[in-house]
Design a protein around this motif. Structure first.
Motif, PDB file in Angstrom:
ATOM      1  N   ARG A  72       0.704  -1.075   0.101  1.00 51.99           N
ATOM      2  CA  ARG A  72      -0.047   0.136  -0.028  1.00 51.99           C
ATOM      3  C   ARG A  72       0.802   1.212  -0.001  1.00 51.99           C
ATOM      4  O   ARG A  72       0.641   2.197  -0.544  1.00 51.99           O
ATOM      5  CB  ARG A  72      -0.843  -0.077   1.196  1.00 51.99           C
ATOM      6  N   VAL A  73       1.971   1.315   0.804  1.00 52.11           N
ATOM      7  CA  VAL A  73       2.900   2.307   0.741  1.00 52.11           C
ATOM      8  C   VAL A  73       3.658   2.399  -0.600  1.00 52.11           C
ATOM      9  O   VAL A  73       3.643   3.712  -0.996  1.00 52.11           O
ATOM     10  CB  VAL A  73       3.890   2.176   2.055  1.00 52.11           C
ATOM     11  N   ILE A  74       4.053   1.337  -1.189  1.00 56.33           N
ATOM     12  CA  ILE A  74       4.669   1.503  -2.358  1.00 56.33           C
ATOM     13  C   ILE A  74       3.781   1.947  -3.546  1.00 56.33           C
ATOM     14  O   ILE A  74       4.051   3.087  -4.171  1.00 56.33           O
ATOM     15  CB  ILE A  74       5.264   0.142  -3.056  1.00 56.33           C
TER      16      ILE A  74
ATOM     17  N   SER B 140      10.709   2.066   0.866  1.00 58.43           N
ATOM     18  CA  SER B 140      11.838   2.904   0.376  1.00 58.43           C
ATOM     19  C   SER B 140      12.728   1.966  -0.293  1.00 58.43           C
ATOM     20  O   SER B 140      13.335   2.557  -1.315  1.00 58.43           O
ATOM     21  CB  SER B 140      12.208   3.937   1.299  1.00 58.43           C
ATOM     22  N   ASP B 141      13.280   0.996   0.514  1.00 60.20           N
ATOM     23  CA  ASP B 141      14.250   0.208  -0.354  1.00 60.20           C
ATOM     24  C   ASP B 141      13.811  -0.380  -1.710  1.00 60.20           C
ATOM     25  O   ASP B 141      14.579  -0.148  -2.915  1.00 60.20           O
ATOM     26  CB  ASP B 141      14.647  -1.058   0.456  1.00 60.20           C
TER      27      ASP B 141
ATOM     28  N   PHE C  34      14.788   7.692   3.072  1.00 57.97           N
ATOM     29  CA  PHE C  34      13.704   7.843   3.933  1.00 57.97           C
ATOM     30  C   PHE C  34      14.388   8.350   5.282  1.00 57.97           C
ATOM     31  O   PHE C  34      15.508   8.269   5.696  1.00 57.97           O
ATOM     32  CB  PHE C  34      12.800   6.566   4.161  1.00 57.97           C
ATOM     33  N   VAL C  35      13.452   8.831   6.236  1.00 55.14           N
ATOM     34  CA  VAL C  35      13.865   9.703   7.104  1.00 55.14           C
ATOM     35  C   VAL C  35      12.969   9.236   8.540  1.00 55.14           C
ATOM     36  O   VAL C  35      11.882   8.944   8.174  1.00 55.14           O
ATOM     37  CB  VAL C  35      13.809  11.008   7.247  1.00 55.14           C
ATOM     38  N   ALA C  36      13.484   8.969   9.537  1.00 56.24           N
ATOM     39  CA  ALA C  36      12.705   8.112  10.762  1.00 56.24           C
ATOM     40  C   ALA C  36      12.545   9.179  11.846  1.00 56.24           C
ATOM     41  O   ALA C  36      13.515   9.851  12.207  1.00 56.24           O
ATOM     42  CB  ALA C  36      13.390   6.928  11.157  1.00 56.24           C
TER      43      ALA C  36
ATOM     44  N   ALA D 117      17.845  -3.742   4.785  1.00 57.08           N
ATOM     45  CA  ALA D 117      17.116  -2.669   4.091  1.00 57.08           C
ATOM     46  C   ALA D 117      17.826  -1.289   4.390  1.00 57.08           C
ATOM     47  O   ALA D 117      18.186  -1.143   5.751  1.00 57.08           O
ATOM     48  CB  ALA D 117      15.612  -2.479   4.167  1.00 57.08           C
ATOM     49  N   ASP D 118      17.976  -0.710   3.504  1.00 56.56           N
ATOM     50  CA  ASP D 118      18.833   0.700   3.968  1.00 56.56           C
ATOM     51  C   ASP D 118      18.251   1.538   5.028  1.00 56.56           C
ATOM     52  O   ASP D 118      17.093   1.581   5.075  1.00 56.56           O
ATOM     53  CB  ASP D 118      18.961   1.713   2.791  1.00 56.56           C
TER      54      ASP D 118
END
Ligand SMILES: NC(=O)C1=CN([C@@H]2O[C@H](COP(=O)(O)OP(=O)(O)OC[C@H]3O[C@@H](n4cnc5c(N)ncnc54)[C@H](OP(=O)(O)O)[C@@H]3O)[C@@H](O)[C@H]2O)C=CC1
Ligand SMILES: O=C(CO)COP(=O)(O)O
Ligand SMILES: [Zn+2]
Length: 350
Positions: free
Chosen positions: A77-79, A106-107, A113-115, A143-144
């Motif tokens: 869903r995010v993708i 994001s990977d 991406f920022v957390a 995952a990065d």
């Protein structure tokens, strides 16, 4: 010929402190990210801080997607949302669930991406790992890590105290995770990193030494715990594996997530698991009681009762945990029901 090579991926900016959420825009500017941000969050964190985050990016027309479960459907869903909204980068706002989902999405999307953690509840804030349940098993993959972490201790300190004690327990469990890692190195030739192992153990030791300062309602507690979570995440990045912070106690917790979903939170489950796997490692006279006392000193659960999980399910999780993934630990290829009842009873877990 010398043929080793290693990639250690780490965030560029890590901000931890009072009110740093207001510096999120500045921290992102420094990364030269461009385009529209997509905020990936879950219901409670969105209510708490969603507007404060999006307000800082008003000029870039931010979009938001709210996820409710740690699942592959949520990642999809995010993708889909990121592609539809033409996102330039992601901002993960919340606990471990939205951070892991944004990390994996994001990977896949090849976006940064920022957390922005809203709970000091887990050490995946900085790690280069994403961990998602998948059917009867657990998908824990590289995952990065986030390009930046903005951890506002004012927000973290206001989160329910249980979330902070869960973060402490996730760190305390590093003791047994490293023991399992060394065992797997000795018995199965699994690659072991002295640097990552030492950093992981040191992080747990420093947290336990600071236990007197970790108190409900004190913002300093959020600061101490978050720094430890960052440090533990760095250990995972150095190892390119979650091994420094995830051994048999995590297998036990992942199995509980499957057979008793939503009953207790990750950090609390791994803490109780760690008491029992320490007993398996070092026996009745070993350090299992030190782990139990360290957990009790910061108000984390030490029994099945306190987790809200039945004795039977604890025994079932212990006897089946080894099946959840291919990770050699003190559980070997499984322990018997009698052994599971013995360890859980001797340690007072059941
Ligand atoms: N990748 C890695 O290296 C690691 C990953 N993990 C993963 O992280 C997850 C565990 O993280 P955890 O944070 O416990 O999980 P969640 O993100 O599910 O958060 C736990 C609960 O806290 C709520 N919450 C979050 N922030 C606040 C706040 N400020 N105030 C009130 N409630 C809040 C959430 O609300 P809501 O229900 O609205 O979301 C949720 O109900 C697991 O899936 C685990 O596998 C753990 C360690 C390492
Ligand atoms: O929870 C973690 C470390 O604390 C992540 O480990 P897993 O690889 O077991 O998901
Ligand atoms: Zn964990």
């Amino acid at each position: 010929m010398f043929d080793k090579s290693t990639w250690i991926k780490l965030p560029r900016n890590v901000l931890v402190g009072h009110g740093v959420l207001d510096q999120l825009g500045e921290a992102v500017d420094e990364l030269y990210l461009s385009g529209r941000p997509l905020v990936v969050t879950s219901p409670t964190p969105n209510d708490l801080a969603g507007d404060r985050v999006t307000a800082q990016f008003a000029a870039d027309d931010p979009a938001t997607v709210v996820v409710e479960t740690a699942s592959f459907e949520s990642i999809e869903r995010v993708i889909d949302t990121a592609e539809r909204e033409d996102a330039g980068y992601l901002i993960a706002l919340g606990g471990g669930k939205p951070i892991d989902i944004a990390k994996m999405a994001s990977d896949h999307l090849n976006l940064g991406f920022v957390a922005v953690p809203t709970a000091a509840s887990h050490d995946g804030i900085v790690s280069g790992r994403s961990s998602i349940p998948e059917g009867d098993s657990r998908h824990s993959v590289a995952a990065d890590p986030p390009l930046a972490v903005v951890a506002d201790t004012e927000i973290l300190a206001k989160a329910p105290w249980e979330l902070t004690t869960a973060g402490c327990a996730d760190i305390i469990s590093n003791y047994t995770a490293v023991k399992d890692w060394r065992l797997a190195n000795r018995l199965k030739n699994v690659e072991y990193s002295e640097y990552a192992g030492a950093l992981s153990e040191l992080t747990a030791e420093m947290l336990v030494e600071s236990a007197d300062s970790i108190k409900k309602g004190h913002e300093e507690s959020a600061w101490i715990v978050t720094k430890a979570l960052v440090s533990s995440g760095v250990a995972m990045s150095i190892a390119s594996s979650s091994r420094p912070a995830s051994g048999a106690e995590h297998l036990f917790s992942h199995q509980l997530d499957r057979i008793a979903p939503g009953q207790a939170i990750h950090g609390h489950q791994v803490g109780v698991g760690s008491i029992m796997t320490e007993y398996l490692h070092s026996g009745a006279k070993g350090q299992w009681s030190d782990i139990r006392d360290a957990l009790a000193s910061i108000d984390a659960p030490t029994t099945a009762d306190e987790l809200g999980i039945s004795d039977e399910l604890v025994v079932e999780a212990l006897t089946t945990a080894h099946t959840i993934r291919d990770r050699y630990t003190i559980l070997g290829d499984g322990i018997t029901e009698e052994a599971a009842i013995e360890v859980a009873t001797r340690t007072g877990v059941i």
